[in-house]
Design an enzyme around this catalytic site. Structure first.
Site, PDB file in Angstrom:
ATOM      1  N   ALA A 349      -2.124 -41.958 129.609  1.00 23.09           N
ATOM      2  CA  ALA A 349      -1.496 -42.732 128.544  1.00 23.09           C
ATOM      3  C   ALA A 349      -2.592 -43.599 127.925  1.00 23.09           C
ATOM      4  O   ALA A 349      -3.592 -43.920 128.580  1.00 23.09           O
ATOM      5  CB  ALA A 349      -0.377 -43.584 129.117  1.00 23.09           C
ATOM      6  N   GLY A 394      -0.859 -40.200 132.736  1.00 24.01           N
ATOM      7  CA  GLY A 394       0.178 -39.548 131.921  1.00 24.01           C
ATOM      8  C   GLY A 394      -0.135 -38.081 131.648  1.00 24.01           C
ATOM      9  O   GLY A 394       0.779 -37.266 131.470  1.00 24.01           O
ATOM     10  N   GLU A 397       0.960 -36.218 134.552  1.00 21.36           N
ATOM     11  CA  GLU A 397       2.433 -36.238 134.565  1.00 21.36           C
ATOM     12  C   GLU A 397       3.028 -35.232 133.581  1.00 21.36           C
ATOM     13  O   GLU A 397       4.034 -34.583 133.867  1.00 21.36           O
ATOM     14  CB  GLU A 397       2.915 -37.653 134.233  1.00 21.36           C
ATOM     15  N   GLU A 417      -3.379 -44.820 138.015  1.00 27.22           N
ATOM     16  CA  GLU A 417      -2.768 -46.013 137.417  1.00 27.22           C
ATOM     17  C   GLU A 417      -3.005 -47.272 138.238  1.00 27.22           C
ATOM     18  O   GLU A 417      -3.119 -48.376 137.673  1.00 27.22           O
ATOM     19  CB  GLU A 417      -1.254 -45.803 137.229  1.00 27.22           C
TER      20      GLU A 417
HETATM   21  C1  LIG Z   1       3.923 -45.135 131.001  1.00 28.28           C
HETATM   22  C2  LIG Z   1       2.674 -44.314 131.110  1.00 28.28           C
HETATM   23  C3  LIG Z   1       2.116 -44.160 132.486  1.00 28.28           C
HETATM   24  C4  LIG Z   1       0.796 -43.619 132.455  1.00 28.28           C
HETATM   25  C5  LIG Z   1      -0.272 -44.409 132.694  1.00 28.28           C
HETATM   26  C6  LIG Z   1      -1.598 -43.875 132.509  1.00 28.28           C
HETATM   27  O1  LIG Z   1      -1.811 -42.736 132.129  1.00 28.28           O
HETATM   28  S1  LIG Z   1      -2.828 -44.962 132.782  1.00 28.28           S
HETATM   29  C7  LIG Z   1      -4.285 -44.121 132.290  1.00 28.28           C
HETATM   30  C8  LIG Z   1      -4.790 -43.241 133.373  1.00 28.28           C
HETATM   31  N1  LIG Z   1      -6.044 -42.626 132.964  1.00 28.28           N
HETATM   32  C9  LIG Z   1      -7.220 -43.208 133.242  1.00 28.28           C
HETATM   33  O2  LIG Z   1      -7.298 -44.246 133.845  1.00 28.28           O
HETATM   34  C10 LIG Z   1      -8.434 -42.475 132.757  1.00 28.28           C
HETATM   35  C11 LIG Z   1      -9.198 -43.265 131.741  1.00 28.28           C
HETATM   36  N2  LIG Z   1     -10.330 -42.561 131.258  1.00 28.28           N
HETATM   37  C12 LIG Z   1     -11.496 -42.455 131.953  1.00 28.28           C
HETATM   38  O3  LIG Z   1     -11.607 -42.957 133.055  1.00 28.28           O
HETATM   39  C13 LIG Z   1     -12.630 -41.736 131.334  1.00 28.28           C
HETATM   40  O4  LIG Z   1     -12.375 -41.620 129.937  1.00 28.28           O
HETATM   41  C14 LIG Z   1     -12.850 -40.331 131.892  1.00 28.28           C
HETATM   42  C15 LIG Z   1     -13.357 -40.426 133.304  1.00 28.28           C
HETATM   43  C16 LIG Z   1     -11.550 -39.512 131.837  1.00 28.28           C
HETATM   44  C17 LIG Z   1     -13.882 -39.581 131.013  1.00 28.28           C
HETATM   45  O5  LIG Z   1     -15.041 -40.323 130.880  1.00 28.28           O
HETATM   46  P1  LIG Z   1     -16.127 -39.932 129.804  1.00 28.28           P
HETATM   47  O6  LIG Z   1     -17.267 -40.856 129.972  1.00 28.28           O
HETATM   48  O7  LIG Z   1     -16.394 -38.445 129.907  1.00 28.28           O
HETATM   49  O8  LIG Z   1     -15.421 -40.172 128.391  1.00 28.28           O
HETATM   50  P2  LIG Z   1     -15.131 -41.564 127.722  1.00 28.28           P
HETATM   51  O9  LIG Z   1     -14.661 -42.568 128.693  1.00 28.28           O
HETATM   52  O10 LIG Z   1     -16.286 -41.932 126.855  1.00 28.28           O
HETATM   53  O11 LIG Z   1     -13.881 -41.169 126.807  1.00 28.28           O
HETATM   54  C18 LIG Z   1     -14.003 -40.727 125.465  1.00 28.28           C
HETATM   55  C19 LIG Z   1     -13.118 -41.612 124.615  1.00 28.28           C
HETATM   56  O12 LIG Z   1     -11.771 -41.458 125.041  1.00 28.28           O
HETATM   57  C20 LIG Z   1     -11.232 -42.718 125.353  1.00 28.28           C
HETATM   58  N3  LIG Z   1     -10.247 -42.590 126.413  1.00 28.28           N
HETATM   59  C21 LIG Z   1     -10.323 -41.834 127.516  1.00 28.28           C
HETATM   60  N4  LIG Z   1      -9.224 -42.008 128.258  1.00 28.28           N
HETATM   61  C22 LIG Z   1      -8.432 -42.865 127.591  1.00 28.28           C
HETATM   62  C23 LIG Z   1      -7.166 -43.415 127.875  1.00 28.28           C
HETATM   63  N5  LIG Z   1      -6.438 -43.079 128.945  1.00 28.28           N
HETATM   64  N6  LIG Z   1      -6.677 -44.306 126.998  1.00 28.28           N
HETATM   65  C24 LIG Z   1      -7.345 -44.622 125.901  1.00 28.28           C
HETATM   66  N7  LIG Z   1      -8.554 -44.133 125.594  1.00 28.28           N
HETATM   67  C25 LIG Z   1      -9.098 -43.260 126.437  1.00 28.28           C
HETATM   68  C26 LIG Z   1     -12.422 -43.533 125.761  1.00 28.28           C
HETATM   69  O13 LIG Z   1     -12.121 -44.907 125.666  1.00 28.28           O
HETATM   70  C27 LIG Z   1     -13.449 -43.104 124.772  1.00 28.28           C
HETATM   71  O14 LIG Z   1     -13.191 -43.679 123.531  1.00 28.28           O
HETATM   72  P3  LIG Z   1     -14.420 -44.367 122.680  1.00 28.28           P
HETATM   73  O15 LIG Z   1     -15.019 -45.378 123.597  1.00 28.28           O
HETATM   74  O16 LIG Z   1     -15.314 -43.190 122.378  1.00 28.28           O
HETATM   75  O17 LIG Z   1     -13.730 -44.958 121.470  1.00 28.28           O
END
Ligand SMILES: CCC/C=C/C(=O)SCCNC(=O)CCNC(=O)[C@H](O)C(C)(C)COP(=O)([O-])OP(=O)([O-])OC[C@H]1O[C@@H](n2cnc3c(N)ncnc32)[C@H](O)[C@@H]1OP(=O)([O-])[O-]
Length: 543
Positions: A349, A394, A397, A417
């Site tokens: 998400a 998400g 999910e 999360e």
């Molecule tokens: C009710 C719902 C319940 C669900 C809850 C959840 O899902 S909680 C979430 C659970 N998920 C997580 O905790 C995972 C969060 N993500 C990560 O940990 C890392 O992105 C990665 C390890 C997946 C990839 O790393 P990498 O170095 O290869 O790539 P990178 O990091 O450079 O990403 C490229 C661009 O995408 C962006 N972006 C990515 N994901 C999200 C996101 N969820 N959101 C927003 N943006 C996101 C990132 O900011 C960047 O944008 P920028 O800066 O270019 O404008």
């Protein structure tokens, strides 16, 4: 003048037609010498025929003794030189005039003077073949239909030179092989192809001119005229290259433009789309030769690659709207969900959007995600996730709400999360527990660990892993296979499997029996069972 009594039959060509002819001749009591380019091929074909006879015994259509005696009468030989004691030789080589002329001359040289020589040709002039032999009066056409053991007809073709006694002897032999004989003089296409090929071409002209779709033309012919197959299905089965070759013979030899081949047919052959044997013709076929309905598999791509397809309210709302549309689509039979780009299915998400949410806003967002999950689970068609990269939070999910998951070798899964001080909100806790077991779900949700494709496969989170460049193709193959099955049956299986998870086993079994019974009387149930009994592929309509 008396002709020869036939005891030993030589069959030249151990392909599908030659093997079939050898089988029916041996079954009729003749000693059969089967030859091909070498002894190995002839031996292989003989073993295959013996196996076929074994199957007939299993089915109770032949006694074990009869099968054994028939197999004993089948002798693989090294080549034409072994036909010296044959009373009749039936040539069933490739449909190529130069080859057949050569083989005819060679057979003629090897055979005893009073023996008869027949060709299984479907279009080449028998008069021309007879003319290269020193026994033209003892030559004629013996055109068997494919598959030979099942098809009742033999079309006997009289060359200009054929003596009446030759015709009578061959007719009796064909009848002894259990066939009904029709007699044709030597004219292009003889009788059967003279009727069939223009009919197939006319169906193709109708497609070419946009008069109707292939499906409508075949259904119209089947239900309106009652043949077991439509003309375009049949053309695909025969091979479009073969149909074109015969159409060209008719056109060239008769010289009337009504026999010209349609451009559409020529183009399909030029493209290599020669029908069932090539995987594509008027229809598309899978590796087992089963027709794959086109346009019956839909794909949804989560398309926000610059943010790794992170799910914000806009994207989830769009998903909700598209799924509602898909629910109304009566043609779709399977749906694939995947992510745009080569990095992510969905990396979760949208954290930026969630970071400012109030409790009530988070509740609404969670409920929207749950509504999408429920839509996927309750669609009548299977939904398959093709996870091409990160499926986190998400994203994981959404994949779990699909009926099953296939992943690329570089996919990564997790419910991270807890790293953000929250828990899964789109169904991750409970669906994960149901998919991989409560212990593994707890560990993944408590630690926020991210696991790779191999581990996901090991714990049963995904059904299969594939090279990244092959993932979508493999998932499309699975979806296409499902699309060939009875849609009502697949829908009931999906419903029972899902609802059965949440109720005690006796209730789940009750659900199964009700769904099983509800399918009886449907068009698809009748078609599926009739197709099995008729030894043909089923054509399901979803009613
Ligand atoms: C009710 C719902 C319940 C669900 C809850 C959840 O899902 S909680 C979430 C659970 N998920 C997580 O905790 C995972 C969060 N993500 C990560 O940990 C890392 O992105 C990665 C390890 C997946 C990839 O790393 P990498 O170095 O290869 O790539 P990178 O990091 O450079 O990403 C490229 C661009 O995408 C962006 N972006 C990515 N994901 C999200 C996101 N969820 N959101 C927003 N943006 C996101 C990132 O900011 C960047 O944008 P920028 O800066 O270019 O404008």
């Amino acid at each position: 003048m008396m002709t020869i009594e036939i005891r030993t039959v030589g069959v030249l060509g151990a392909g599908q037609m030659g093997s079939g002819i050898a089988q029916v001749a041996a079954t009729a009591g003749y000693t059969v010498k089967l030859a091909d380019v070498d002894l190995e091929r002839a031996t292989k074909a003989t073993s295959k025929i013996a196996a076929m006879l074994g199957k007939l015994v299993e089915k109770g259509k032949l006694t074990a003794e009869a099968a054994e005696a028939t197999a004993k009468r089948l002798i693989p030989v090294a080549g034409i030189a072994d036909f010296g004691d044959c009373d009749l030789v039936i040539e069933a080589a490739t449909e190529n005039v130069d080859l057949k002329l050569k083989l005819f001359a060679a057979c003629d040289a090897a055979m005893k003077p009073d023996a008869l020589l027949a060709s299984n040709t479907s279009s080449i002039s028998v008069t021309k073949l007879a003319a290269v032999t020193k026994r033209p009066g003892k030559v004629l056409g013996m055109h068997f239909m494919n598959p030979v053991p099942l098809m009742r007809l033999v079309e006997i073709v009289k060359a200009v030179q054929t003596e009446p006694e030759t015709y009578t002897t061959i007719k009796e032999a064909a009848e002894k092989m259990g066939k009904t004989v029709v007699t044709s003089n030597d004219a292009p296409g003889f009788l059967v192809n003279r009727i069939l090929i223009p009919m197939l071409c006319e169906a193709m002209f109708a497609v070419q001119e946009g008069v109707g779709t292939p499906e409508d033309i075949d259904t119209g012919a089947k239900l309106g005229l009652n043949p077991p197959m439509g003309p375009l299905e049949l053309a695909d089965l025969i091979g479009l290259d073969t149909v074109l070759a015969i159409a060209n013979v008719l056109y060239t030899d008769i010289g009337d433009t009504k026999y010209r081949a349609p451009t559409l047919l020529k183009n399909l052959v030029r493209a290599g789309w020669v029908g069932k044997k090539g995987g594509r013709g008027f229809y598309v076929y899978d590796e087992k030769g089963q027709k794959v309905p086109e346009g019956f598999v839909g794909t949804i791509t989560l398309n926000r690659p610059d943010k790794l397809n992170a799910l914000n309210a806009e994207l989830v709302g769009e998903l909700h709207r598209v799924l509602a549309e898909i629910r109304r689509d009566k043609d779709l039979r399977a749906l694939i969900v995947t992510g745009a780009g080569d990095k992510a299915f969905a990396a979760g998400a949208d954290i930026a959007a969630m970071s400012t949410m109030t409790g009530p806003e988070a509740k609404a967002f969670g409920e929207l995600g749950h509504a999408v999950g429920a839509q996927m689970e309750t669609l009548a068609i299977p939904v398959i996730a093709a996870v091409n990269g990160f499926a986190l939070g998400g994203g994981c999910e959404m994949a779990l709400a699909c009926d099953f998951i296939h992943a690329s070798t570089k996919a990564k899964f997790g419910q991270p999360e807890v790293n953000l001080g929250v828990i899964p909100g789109f169904g991750g806790t409970n669906r994960l527990a149901r998919r991989v077991g409560i212990g593994r779900a707890r560990e993944l949700c408590f630690t926020g660990d991210v696991i790779g494709a191999e581990e996901a496969l090991r714990i049963g989170l995904v059904n299969g892993i594939h090279a990244p460049e092959e993932l979508l193709g493999k998932v499309k193959e699975i979806a296409a296979k499902i699309a060939t099955k009875g849609p009502l049956a697949v829908a009931q299986a999906k419903r029972v499997l899902l609802r059965g998870l949440d109720v005690p086993l006796p209730t789940a079994n009750e659900l199964e029996v009700q769904a099983f019974a509800a399918l009886f009387g449907s068009e698809d149930q009748r078609e599926g069972m009739a197709a099995f009994l008729g030894k043909r592929p089923a054509n399901f309509v979803g009613r």
